[in-house]
Design a protein around this motif. Structure first.
Motif, short mmCIF file in Angstrom:
data_model
loop_
_atom_site.label_atom_id
_atom_site.label_comp_id
_atom_site.label_asym_id
_atom_site.label_seq_id
_atom_site.Cartn_x
_atom_site.Cartn_y
_atom_site.Cartn_z
N TYR A 53 24.22 -20.17 6.75
CA TYR A 53 24.03 -21.56 6.52
C TYR A 53 23.70 -22.19 5.21
N ILE A 54 23.84 -23.48 4.98
CA ILE A 54 23.64 -24.00 3.79
C ILE A 54 23.15 -25.38 4.25
N SER A 55 21.86 -25.63 3.42
CA SER A 55 21.23 -26.72 3.85
C SER A 55 21.36 -27.91 2.77
N ILE A 56 21.57 -29.06 2.86
CA ILE A 56 21.66 -29.99 1.77
C ILE A 56 20.81 -31.02 2.12
N PRO A 57 20.44 -32.09 1.11
CA PRO A 57 19.17 -32.75 1.24
C PRO A 57 18.45 -32.79 2.46
N SER A 58 17.24 -32.01 2.51
CA SER A 58 16.23 -32.18 3.54
C SER A 58 15.01 -32.90 3.11
N VAL A 59 14.82 -33.74 3.91
CA VAL A 59 13.45 -34.51 3.28
C VAL A 59 12.31 -34.56 4.59
N TYR A 60 11.12 -34.41 4.15
CA TYR A 60 9.91 -34.10 5.15
C TYR A 60 8.95 -35.29 4.39
N ALA A 61 8.30 -35.79 5.35
CA ALA A 61 7.15 -36.62 4.97
C ALA A 61 5.93 -36.52 6.07
N GLY A 62 5.09 -36.16 5.81
CA GLY A 62 3.85 -36.20 6.65
C GLY A 62 2.34 -36.64 6.30
N PHE A 114 19.83 -22.14 1.58
CA PHE A 114 20.83 -21.44 2.17
C PHE A 114 20.35 -20.16 2.64
N GLY A 115 20.95 -19.45 3.55
CA GLY A 115 20.42 -18.26 4.00
C GLY A 115 21.79 -17.57 4.54
N PHE A 116 21.44 -16.06 4.94
CA PHE A 116 22.54 -15.62 5.30
C PHE A 116 22.02 -14.00 6.02
N ARG A 117 22.89 -13.47 6.94
CA ARG A 117 22.37 -12.18 7.47
C ARG A 117 22.96 -11.07 6.61
N THR A 118 21.83 -10.07 6.34
CA THR A 118 22.15 -8.81 5.52
C THR A 118 22.22 -7.70 6.48
N PHE A 126 16.79 -18.79 0.70
CA PHE A 126 16.66 -19.33 -0.45
C PHE A 126 16.50 -20.76 -0.20
N SER A 127 15.56 -21.50 -1.08
CA SER A 127 15.33 -23.08 -1.00
C SER A 127 14.74 -23.46 -2.25
N PHE A 128 15.09 -24.78 -2.56
CA PHE A 128 14.49 -25.28 -3.71
C PHE A 128 13.85 -26.50 -3.25
N ALA A 129 12.43 -26.91 -3.62
CA ALA A 129 12.11 -28.38 -3.04
C ALA A 129 11.07 -28.91 -4.19
N GLU A 130 11.13 -30.21 -4.13
CA GLU A 130 9.98 -30.83 -5.00
C GLU A 130 9.03 -31.45 -4.22
N LYS A 131 7.92 -31.39 -4.68
CA LYS A 131 6.83 -31.84 -3.58
C LYS A 131 5.75 -32.79 -4.27
N ILE A 132 5.23 -33.68 -3.46
CA ILE A 132 3.95 -34.32 -3.75
C ILE A 132 2.96 -34.02 -2.68
N SER A 133 1.75 -33.43 -2.87
CA SER A 133 0.72 -33.66 -1.88
C SER A 133 -0.84 -34.28 -2.48
N ALA A 134 -1.37 -34.63 -1.62
CA ALA A 134 -2.52 -35.24 -2.01
C ALA A 134 -3.51 -35.34 -0.88
N ARG A 135 -4.88 -35.34 -1.24
CA ARG A 135 -5.96 -35.17 -0.25
C ARG A 135 -7.03 -35.93 -0.78
N ILE A 136 -7.78 -36.80 0.11
CA ILE A 136 -8.94 -37.50 -0.50
C ILE A 136 -9.91 -37.27 0.55
#
Length: 478
Positions: A53-62, A114-118, A126-136
């Motif tokens: 599989y190949i994943s292109i822009p995946s966006v998460y917000a929580g 992306f990922g594949f069976r071996t 494998f994945s690459f992500a840029e993240k912002i996390s915050a806690r108050i």
């Protein structure tokens, strides 16, 4: 770079926090969706039903808060009242927040994965992500002040107040291996690279009230890694904090594309097939930290200050704030402060998943899942009951019920549509099903006042070999 605007927002917020003080999970709805490659995020031992599989822009917000709107809005005699109203019932509020109240959020943008069976037993991801996390965190004794004022012979402990905010890049290298027909284990190794951060560590923040004077004891540190210009005053406290005027190219080269402030994190998981029908699983995620070494700024403070009491009978939130503001100059004269460039570390938020699944057939399953989240001064426990639909056809779906201990209840939904190799998915957790009617100037509308959490994830996958090879299907039909 795509994340440049988010970086700017984080730096500005970190700057504000620094001046004032002179904050990644995946949706539970994806956990048992084997036809969705993102099943591997929560448990690295989960193998997607895809050879590649190949994943292109995946966006998460929580987002999560211990204080739902219904905790701060109470309906009395047909009218909505807030904590500043004398009739507000603080007992209900204290029951909800415990010793402190937390507000946490996360944004994640993964432009590629992306990922594949071996072979017959392994799966690499494998994945690459840029993240912002915050806690108050806000100590519950702050609400005691609004509730009761500052009565004589009272001790208020505000030490649980603090914040943690960071933006960072995450590279995830994952591998799952099927030990035998029953046991599969997996791991994510995640190098981390910090971009900007702000952290407060308050060891002591106590107010004691007496007949004629109050005593304030404080000790703590404020840290930041951000492009700030800080001027130290004669009293050891930051006298002026400004944001550096940098060009877009400088942001991109230094904070967008750089790989400084290194760290590491791990996810560990396992899946055990007790039988063809019953499967158990567990995962421990986000065991890691980032060490901040660049663009460092720090402010330490400690000492004791005594000040004359006020007329607590007429105090409001505004008057309390004004009182402390008027005393600030005197406080800094007495307290010991020091600005500097100290190194510091920030940890991720670990989470523990424990699940059990009953497979009705190859396409339908029922799942029970527990998630425990470990934040400083804040432990969160939730349970999830799901019905999952994983056929070979164009649609994959899940519907589930989620219950947070000492929190709200909600439903979660997941839907993935596949045409050829292209799969589009959208997943939402904590969708409220209970609404209150709010009236404003003769207009009424429904509002989810009890909602404490919400998360949304969406993206596109290219899935190849979803049914397996001709001579070896992905799953055995029985």
């Amino acid at each position: 770079m795509i994340f440049n605007k988010y970086i700017r927002a984080v730096i500005v917020f970190a700057t504000l926090l620094y001046g004032v003080n002179l904050s990644a999970q995946s949706p539970l709805s994806t956990y048992y969706l084997e036809c969705l490659p993102q099943v591997n995020i929560s448990n690295p031992a989960m193998m997607p039903r895809a050879n590649t599989y190949i994943s292109i822009p995946s966006v998460y917000a929580g987002i999560h808060t211990d204080l739902a709107a219904e905790d701060l809005l109470q309906k009395q005699n047909g009218q909505w009242v807030t904590p500043i109203d004398k009739s507000f019932n603080y007992d209900d509020l204290y029951t909800s927040i415990g010793k402190s109240s937390a507000l946490s959020s996360e944004i994640s943008i993964a432009p590629i994965g992306f990922g594949f069976r071996t072979g017959e037993r392994g799966y690499f991801t494998f994945s690459f992500a840029e993240k912002i996390s915050a806690r108050i965190n806000i100590a519950s004794d702050f609400f005691e002040i609004a509730d009761k004022g500052l009565p004589v012979n009272t001790t208020l402990d505000l030490s649980r107040t603090g914040e943690k905010l960071m933006a960072y890049k995450e590279i995830s290298l994952g591998y799952a291996h099927k030990i035998d027909e029953k046991l599969t284990v997996g791991i994510h190794v995640k190098p981390l690279f910090g971009q900007v951060a702000s952290l407060s560590e308050i060891d002591n923040f106590v107010i004691k009230t007496g007949l004629e004077e109050y005593t304030l004891n404080v000790k703590g540190n404020i840290y930041a890694s951000a492009p700030l210009e800080v001027e130290e005053g004669e009293d050891g406290f930051a006298d002026n904090v400004e944001f550096q005027d940098l060009e877009d190219s400088e942001y991109n080269s230094k904070y967008g594309s750089g790989f400084k402030n290194s760290g590491i994190a791990f996810d560990l998981g396992g899946v055990y097939a007790y039988s063809d029908k019953i499967v158990f699983s567990a995962a421990l995620n986000n065991l890691g930290f980032i060490k901040w070494k660049e663009d460092l700024h720090s402010q330490s403070f400690s000492g004791e200050y005594k000040f004359t009491g006020a007329d607590v009978g007429v105090l409001t939130l505004d008057s309390i704030g004004e009182m402390f503001e008027n005393e600030m100059d005197s406080i800094t004269d007495v307290l010991q402060g020091e600005t500097g460039n100290k190194k510091f570390s920030t940890g991720l938020t670990p989470s523990l998943y424990i699940g059990g699944q009953y497979k009705v057939n190859h396409a339908v399953s029922l799942g029970l899942l527990s998630r425990s989240t470990f934040e400083k001064y804040n432990f969160r426990q939730e349970f999830n009951l799901s019905a999952n639909f994983n056929p070979y056809s164009f649609v994959t779906a899940s519907i589930n019920y989620n219950k947070e201990i000492n929190g709200s209840s909600a439903i979660g939904l997941a839907l993935a549509l596949k045409g050829g190799p292209i799969q589009f998915y959208i997943v939402a957790d904590h969708i409220p099903f209970k609404y209150h009617t709010i009236e404003d100037d003769g207009t009424s509308y429904p509002a989810p006042l009890h909602m404490e959490s919400f998360s949304l994830m969406t993206g596109i996958n290219f899935v190849f070999g979803a049914k397996g090879f001709k001579n070896k299907s992905m799953i055995a039909h029985r």
